[in-house]
Scaffold this motif. Structure first.
Motif, PDB file in Angstrom:
ATOM      1  N   LYS A  10       0.858  -1.201   0.000  1.00 25.72           N
ATOM      2  CA  LYS A  10       0.000   0.000   0.000  1.00 25.72           C
ATOM      3  C   LYS A  10       0.888   1.243   0.000  1.00 25.72           C
ATOM      4  O   LYS A  10       0.573   2.243  -0.658  1.00 25.72           O
ATOM      5  N   GLU A  57      -5.891  -0.560   7.465  1.00 23.59           N
ATOM      6  CA  GLU A  57      -5.919  -1.578   6.408  1.00 23.59           C
ATOM      7  C   GLU A  57      -6.043  -2.984   6.995  1.00 23.59           C
ATOM      8  O   GLU A  57      -5.382  -3.306   7.999  1.00 23.59           O
ATOM      9  N   ASP A  58      -6.874  -3.783   6.359  1.00 21.64           N
ATOM     10  CA  ASP A  58      -6.975  -5.222   6.643  1.00 21.64           C
ATOM     11  C   ASP A  58      -7.188  -5.523   8.130  1.00 21.64           C
ATOM     12  O   ASP A  58      -6.500  -6.349   8.738  1.00 21.64           O
ATOM     13  N   ASP A  73     -10.379  -0.635   3.457  1.00 21.39           N
ATOM     14  CA  ASP A  73     -11.180  -1.805   3.043  1.00 21.39           C
ATOM     15  C   ASP A  73     -12.667  -1.502   3.084  1.00 21.39           C
ATOM     16  O   ASP A  73     -13.453  -2.098   2.349  1.00 21.39           O
ATOM     17  N   ASN A  78      -9.495  -1.074  -4.402  1.00 24.88           N
ATOM     18  CA  ASN A  78      -9.382   0.229  -3.737  1.00 24.88           C
ATOM     19  C   ASN A  78      -8.138   1.025  -4.120  1.00 24.88           C
ATOM     20  O   ASN A  78      -8.034   2.199  -3.785  1.00 24.88           O
TER      21      ASN A  78
END
Ligand code: NDP
Ligand code: PYR
Ligand code: MG
Length: 414
Positions: free
Chosen positions: A93, A135-136, A161, A317
């Motif tokens: 990312k 994230e995640d 997400d 995304n």
């Protein structure tokens, strides 16, 4: 396949382990340089920032720096593999932030015992950065975490997400439905998955015109319905008063399938039950709910998107988060609000309808790309994405009153 696995491992191992590094932006060669960069010169900006925290934007890297923060509880569709295993994705990312939006970014993987521990850790370091990209992080904890951090932090906090996925899904969906001659308000929707991405995607589709009662959401136990007593408060919002219990029951006659769950969960037989001209977004990474070649073999009237770079229509995304933060940071937005999200949807959507430059065709390995069933959404490598989305987001931030500074002159003009 083994060859690809080795290529992927080599990509991450060589020429140096990992995908990112830190570079200097000022000279640090001579004693004079060091006197300015460190002691005694560094004391001057320290005093300025102590007097006015906004001076951090003037004298440090804060304003161009995003933290990518995870606890590794929902790494892509691979599950809860822990913070350290999430590091390649978080470095990835950071790579995307830099490559597509020129933003510096550092990955932070947090080990914690309670949700509150995680919230405290992030809140305590947030001021270091211009923005926080979560994230995640799995549902339902991700909802509480994001809300608490939005309340506690002075910089924008965005769970990618949830909202990055939702923005790109909405943009792609509106375009796909236009091509299929359908309206979102009339469409019957099946959402496989009821976690971070699923809840946010469906909420944003509703804001774009979908009817809540036309949505069937499923989790790992099947259809979410009003007689279940195991639903968290987020799933409850999608509970249908229905006797349907399985994917097969709800997919019959559906116009839209959004998969944000796991690999190979939609069978060709189930796909065949959908209404004519359906839209299938099988967005689970790395392996979609149904492979495009399997879906295409089952029927030829569908529009298909996946989260991957190696098929047409990448609904991912990456088309949003670098540019969302670019725009937000450039006007020092204190939050990322619905106005900014809707502006991003429109900007992504409209770009797919424009002529594609030669450089993008070359980078994508395509001879031509024109708005249609194999090109419903721009390619991530399209440099116009940064201009269009960041500008739309920044304008929306200013208009909606969350920007701390005005639009820079000629911001992101072609
Ligand atoms: N293309 C893109 O841009 C993005 C894709 N994704 C993908 O979406 C997926 C989910 O991610 P995220 O929402 O962050 O993760 P979460 O852990 O928050 O949610 C996962 C959801 O999937 C459900 N699920 C798991 N197995 C099944 C099954 N067999 N049938 C139905 N539902 C199932 C879970 O059910 P339960 O609630 O019962 O546990 C849960 O609701 C991942 O594969 C990820 O790669 C995510 C973000 C972006
Ligand atoms: C793309 C992404 O963020 C995911 O699959 O989790
Ligand atoms: Mg993710």
């Amino acid at each position: 396949m083994t060859d690809f696995r080795q290529q992927a491992l080599d990509y991450h191992e060589y020429p140096t382990p990992g995908k990112i590094s830190v570079e200097l932006t000022t000279p640090a060669e001579t004693s004079k340089d060091l006197a300015l960069a460190y002691s005694p010169g560094v004391a001057e900006p320290v005093r300025e920032i102590a007097q006015d925290p906004d001076n951090a934007y003037r004298y440090t890297a804060k304003g161009n720096m995003v933290a990518v923060i995870s606890n590794g509880t929902a790494i892509l569709g691979l599950g809860n593999l822990g913070p350290l295993a999430s590091k390649p994705v978080m470095e990835g990312k950071a790579l995307l932030f830099k490559r597509f939006a020129g933003l510096d970014s550092i990955d932070i993987e947090v080990s914690h015992r309670t949700t509150q521990d995680f919230i405290n850790t992030v809140a305590n370091i947030a001021d270091t950065f211009g923005g926080i990209n979560l994230e995640d992080i799995k549902a339902p904890e991700c909802f509480e975490i994001e809300q608490a951090l939005i309340e506690r932090c002075n910089v924008p906090v965005f769970h990618d997400d949830q909202h990055g996925t939702a923005i790109v899904t909405a943009a792609g969906m509106l375009n796909a439905l236009e091509i299929q001659g359908k309206k979102l308000a009339d469409s019957r929707i099946v959402c496989l998955g009821a976690g971070a991405a699923a809840i946010a995607c469906m909420e944003l589709l509703i804001k774009c015109g979908a009817q809540r009662e036309h949505i069937y959401m499923l989790d790992s136990k099947g259809v979410i319905h009003t007689r279940r007593d195991d639903l968290n408060e987020y799933k409850q919002l999608f509970a249908n008063n229905t006797d349907k219990r399985t994917l097969k029951d709800v997919i019959d006659g559906a116009d839209i399938f959004v998969g944000v769950s796991g690999p190979d969960l939609l069978s060709p037989e189930e796909l065949k039950l959908m209404a004519p001209n359906p839209v299938i977004f099988a967005c689970s990474n790395p392996d979609p709910e149904i492979k495009p070649e399997v879906a295409m073999a089952a029927r030829d009237d569908l529009i298909m998107g996946t989260g991957r770079s190696d098929y047409p229509n990448q609904v991912n995304n990456v088309l949003c988060f670098p540019f969302m933060f670019r725009g937000a940071l450039d006007v020092r937005a204190t939050a990322i609000n619905d106005e900014m999200k809707v502006a991003a949807v429109e900007a992504i959507r409209q770009l797919a309808k424009e002529e594609v430059p030669e450089s993008v065709l070359k980078g994508a390995g395509e001879k031509s790309l024109t708005f249609g069933r194999d090109y419903i959404i721009p390619k991530p490598i399209d440099p116009r994405l940064c201009q269009r989305v960041a500008r739309a987001v920044a304008e929306a931030a200013v208009k909606s009153g969350v920007a701390k500074i005005d639009m820079p002159d000629n911001y992101m003009m072609d």
